[in-house]
Design an enzyme around this catalytic site. Sequence first.
Site, PDB file in Angstrom:
ATOM      1  N   GLY A   7      86.432 -15.289  33.172  1.00  0.00           N
ATOM      2  CA  GLY A   7      87.697 -14.730  32.908  1.00  0.00           C
ATOM      3  C   GLY A   7      87.889 -13.275  33.682  1.00  0.00           C
ATOM      4  O   GLY A   7      88.950 -12.840  34.367  1.00  0.00           O
ATOM      5  N   ALA A   8      86.467 -12.818  33.944  1.00  0.00           N
ATOM      6  CA  ALA A   8      86.652 -11.210  34.499  1.00  0.00           C
ATOM      7  C   ALA A   8      86.971 -11.728  35.984  1.00  0.00           C
ATOM      8  O   ALA A   8      87.373 -10.482  36.557  1.00  0.00           O
ATOM      9  CB  ALA A   8      85.111 -10.666  34.276  1.00  0.00           C
ATOM     10  N   GLY A  10      98.762  18.706  15.536  1.00  0.00           N
ATOM     11  CA  GLY A  10      99.652  17.922  16.260  1.00  0.00           C
ATOM     12  C   GLY A  10      99.702  18.296  18.046  1.00  0.00           C
ATOM     13  O   GLY A  10      99.931  17.530  18.850  1.00  0.00           O
TER      14      GLY A  10
HETATM   15  C1  HXC Z   1     100.030  32.623  14.766  1.00  0.00           C
HETATM   16  C2  HXC Z   1      97.758  32.950  15.583  1.00  0.00           C
HETATM   17  C3  HXC Z   1      97.716  31.602  15.470  1.00  0.00           C
HETATM   18  C4  HXC Z   1      98.739  30.535  14.785  1.00  0.00           C
HETATM   19  C5  HXC Z   1      95.858  32.406  16.067  1.00  0.00           C
HETATM   20  N1  HXC Z   1      96.670  33.443  15.744  1.00  0.00           N
HETATM   21  N2  HXC Z   1      96.468  31.202  15.442  1.00  0.00           N
HETATM   22  N3  HXC Z   1      99.131  33.411  15.167  1.00  0.00           N
HETATM   23  N4  HXC Z   1     100.181  31.151  14.614  1.00  0.00           N
HETATM   24  N5  HXC Z   1      98.636  29.480  14.678  1.00  0.00           N
HETATM   25  C6  HXC Z   1      96.435  34.696  16.237  1.00  0.00           C
HETATM   26  C7  HXC Z   1      95.704  35.403  14.937  1.00  0.00           C
HETATM   27  O1  HXC Z   1      96.420  35.740  13.940  1.00  0.00           O
HETATM   28  C8  HXC Z   1      94.784  36.567  16.045  1.00  0.00           C
HETATM   29  O2  HXC Z   1      95.788  37.571  16.094  1.00  0.00           O
HETATM   30  C9  HXC Z   1      94.779  36.171  17.047  1.00  0.00           C
HETATM   31  O3  HXC Z   1      95.856  35.045  17.139  1.00  0.00           O
HETATM   32  C10 HXC Z   1      93.324  35.380  17.651  1.00  0.00           C
HETATM   33  O4  HXC Z   1      93.175  34.689  16.495  1.00  0.00           O
HETATM   34  P1  HXC Z   1      91.501  34.754  15.945  1.00  0.00           P
HETATM   35  O5  HXC Z   1      91.706  33.991  14.688  1.00  0.00           O
HETATM   36  O6  HXC Z   1      91.206  36.426  15.849  1.00  0.00           O
HETATM   37  O7  HXC Z   1      90.630  34.208  17.098  1.00  0.00           O
HETATM   38  P2  HXC Z   1      89.480  33.310  16.998  1.00  0.00           P
HETATM   39  O8  HXC Z   1      88.473  33.702  15.909  1.00  0.00           O
HETATM   40  O9  HXC Z   1      89.051  33.063  18.561  1.00  0.00           O
HETATM   41  O10 HXC Z   1      90.023  31.929  16.399  1.00  0.00           O
HETATM   42  C11 HXC Z   1      90.869  30.951  17.135  1.00  0.00           C
HETATM   43  C12 HXC Z   1      91.432  30.089  16.092  1.00  0.00           C
HETATM   44  C13 HXC Z   1      92.040  30.594  14.618  1.00  0.00           C
HETATM   45  C14 HXC Z   1      90.322  28.898  15.831  1.00  0.00           C
HETATM   46  C15 HXC Z   1      92.473  29.190  16.981  1.00  0.00           C
HETATM   47  O11 HXC Z   1      92.855  31.635  15.142  1.00  0.00           O
HETATM   48  C16 HXC Z   1      92.830  29.521  14.091  1.00  0.00           C
HETATM   49  O12 HXC Z   1      91.999  28.668  13.065  1.00  0.00           O
HETATM   50  N6  HXC Z   1      94.049  29.498  13.792  1.00  0.00           N
HETATM   51  C17 HXC Z   1      94.866  28.961  13.269  1.00  0.00           C
HETATM   52  C18 HXC Z   1      95.075  27.528  13.885  1.00  0.00           C
HETATM   53  C19 HXC Z   1      95.934  26.575  12.887  1.00  0.00           C
HETATM   54  O13 HXC Z   1      95.760  26.203  11.896  1.00  0.00           O
HETATM   55  N7  HXC Z   1      97.049  26.433  13.535  1.00  0.00           N
HETATM   56  C20 HXC Z   1      98.249  25.672  13.127  1.00  0.00           C
HETATM   57  C21 HXC Z   1      97.566  24.263  13.103  1.00  0.00           C
HETATM   58  S1  HXC Z   1      99.004  23.042  12.669  1.00  0.00           S
HETATM   59  P3  HXC Z   1      95.401  39.248  16.143  1.00  0.00           P
HETATM   60  O14 HXC Z   1      96.715  39.922  15.999  1.00  0.00           O
HETATM   61  O15 HXC Z   1      94.364  39.506  15.110  1.00  0.00           O
HETATM   62  O16 HXC Z   1      94.946  39.137  17.561  1.00  0.00           O
HETATM   63  C22 HXC Z   1      99.617  22.656  14.284  1.00  0.00           C
HETATM   64  C23 HXC Z   1     100.540  21.637  14.088  1.00  0.00           C
HETATM   65  C24 HXC Z   1     101.352  21.296  15.457  1.00  0.00           C
HETATM   66  O17 HXC Z   1      99.502  23.220  15.141  1.00  0.00           O
HETATM   67  C25 HXC Z   1     102.059  20.195  15.214  1.00  0.00           C
HETATM   68  C26 HXC Z   1     102.766  19.744  16.172  1.00  0.00           C
HETATM   69  C27 HXC Z   1     103.514  18.523  15.883  1.00  0.00           C
END
Ligand code: HXC
Length: 508
Positions: free
Chosen positions: A404-405, A170
């Site tokens: 029309g354009a 989102g």
């Molecule tokens: C808390 C998070 C986080 C998250 C990453 N981190 N995403 N912490 N909440 N959503 C933290 C990791 O724990 C890690 O901490 C650091 O950030 C870096 O992440 P990595 O995974 O090591 O980095 P990378 O390999 O570059 O991968 C990045 C990433 C991956 C692809 C973004 O972290 C990921 O898939 N994160 C989850 C994404 C996700 O599912 N988000 C929620 C989506 S739902 P440390 O301490 O190890 O450095 C959403 C809903 C929104 O967003 C709705 C709005 C309406």
Amino acid sequence: MSANIAEMEKRRDAAKLGGGQKRIDAQHAKGKLTARERLDVLLDEGSFEEMDLYVEHDCVDFGMQDQKIPGDGVVTGSGTINGRLVYVFSQDFTVFGGSLSARHAQKICKVMDAALKVGAPVIGLNDSGGARIQEGVASLGGYADVFQRNVLASGVVPQLSLIMGPCAGGAVYSPAMTDFIFMVKDSSYMFVTGPDVVKTVTNEVVTQEELGGAVTHSSKTSVSDLALENDIEALLAARDFFDFLPSCNRDDVPERPTADAWDRLEPSLDTIIPPSANQPYDMHEVIRKTVDEGEFFELQPLHAGNIIIGFGRVEGRTVGIVANQPMVLAGVLDINSSKKAARFVRFCDAFNIPLITFVDVPGFLPGTDQEHNGIIKHGAKLLFAYAEATVPKITVITRKAYGGAYDVMSSKHLRGDLNYAWPTAEIAVMGAKGAVEIIFRGQDADGIAAKTKEYEDRFANPFVAASRGYIDEVIYPHSTRRRIALGLRKLRNKALENPWKKHDNIPL
Ligand code: HXC
């Protein structure tokens, strides 16, 4: 006192380290700048004033109470770009992956509120893992608070998003509701669900870049306006782009000195139209020869190339340019080009930016693909956008304006203020051959050829339209810039209002 100052400095320095040197190094290893380094490039040197440096999250689940980092993953505040005020937020991937907590969202909301109050644009630098997973619904609430402000700010202050890392789920909807999106190639992506979920649900195998990378979004989907090579290029492009934008909907367009004479003549335009109506020429050349110093900031160049949109200046003042491009699909209007131009026209109208329209359009694209995908509804978007626009509108028909354009492309009938045609203009219901084949169906080839010639002589010119007052003047192509500059001067104080309404109901 000095001890207090020392304490303040210690806290500041600690906060500025974000998630620590190791994570900063990891960010650099990916070819990305940190949140603060990005602001250094985006803003005038020394102009950044930070807010909320000491804000921390209030989460107590999953051991988060022991992991507090001042600033909570986003750097916020204000600064200037070439002396003009802008509010900014820059997500810090080194702090919990730039993920959005309730407090992180609160910081973004604070700068948006401040920007709205004083009438200044907002630029967001997005680099985030999405909702802070440990916070659950508090994070979702934070997103919604940002979304709500995106909507309230829309049409009041310009909003620009730079996507410089992950932007998924989102979270994509905040940038999507801003006016413009620039993405960085290879290091940024936007999608509602990532490749793993796509594989599980649809069995498709796709990379992040293919699914939602900068090239995909700036060519296929048009979610993004530009794809830039790296962080620096994206930030410098944002600076250049910002210079075209008014600060808010109550402001006039920015003005800057130019050495380009307002009445510069361009003799080469007198011969740019090829002898055959089916031969293309590059409309970019017409645009560049019209605007100050040939400087044209094009948006979405990789998407729907049959229409060109972007900003230029005339006498130092911003203009929005929309132009059919004969080099791509003969400049035809189709679903994508209509949507692309409609949103741009509405942005210009919302922010008092005069519209210059160059027309060379053979009509709407025929076919089941277009019809079944809704060319009626999507084509109506552009028609609607031009018809409701009250900013100065100057139109130059260079060659074809068919069917029309013709009406759609900022015609006199849609309250075009100055409608010019080059002598090469052909303003008609359709091309001569198609027209004759319909009204003289059944005639032999010689008959068709003769009637086609007759139709061309009668309609393949601008004078029939001019004789009805639909064209204000048939102009020398070489005098196009001069005419437009004079027109814009005249229209500087244009006052036109649409009837009161809560809002319109554009065919979405
Ligand atoms: C808390 C998070 C986080 C998250 C990453 N981190 N995403 N912490 N909440 N959503 C933290 C990791 O724990 C890690 O901490 C650091 O950030 C870096 O992440 P990595 O995974 O090591 O980095 P990378 O390999 O570059 O991968 C990045 C990433 C991956 C692809 C973004 O972290 C990921 O898939 N994160 C989850 C994404 C996700 O599912 N988000 C929620 C989506 S739902 P440390 O301490 O190890 O450095 C959403 C809903 C929104 O967003 C709705 C709005 C309406």
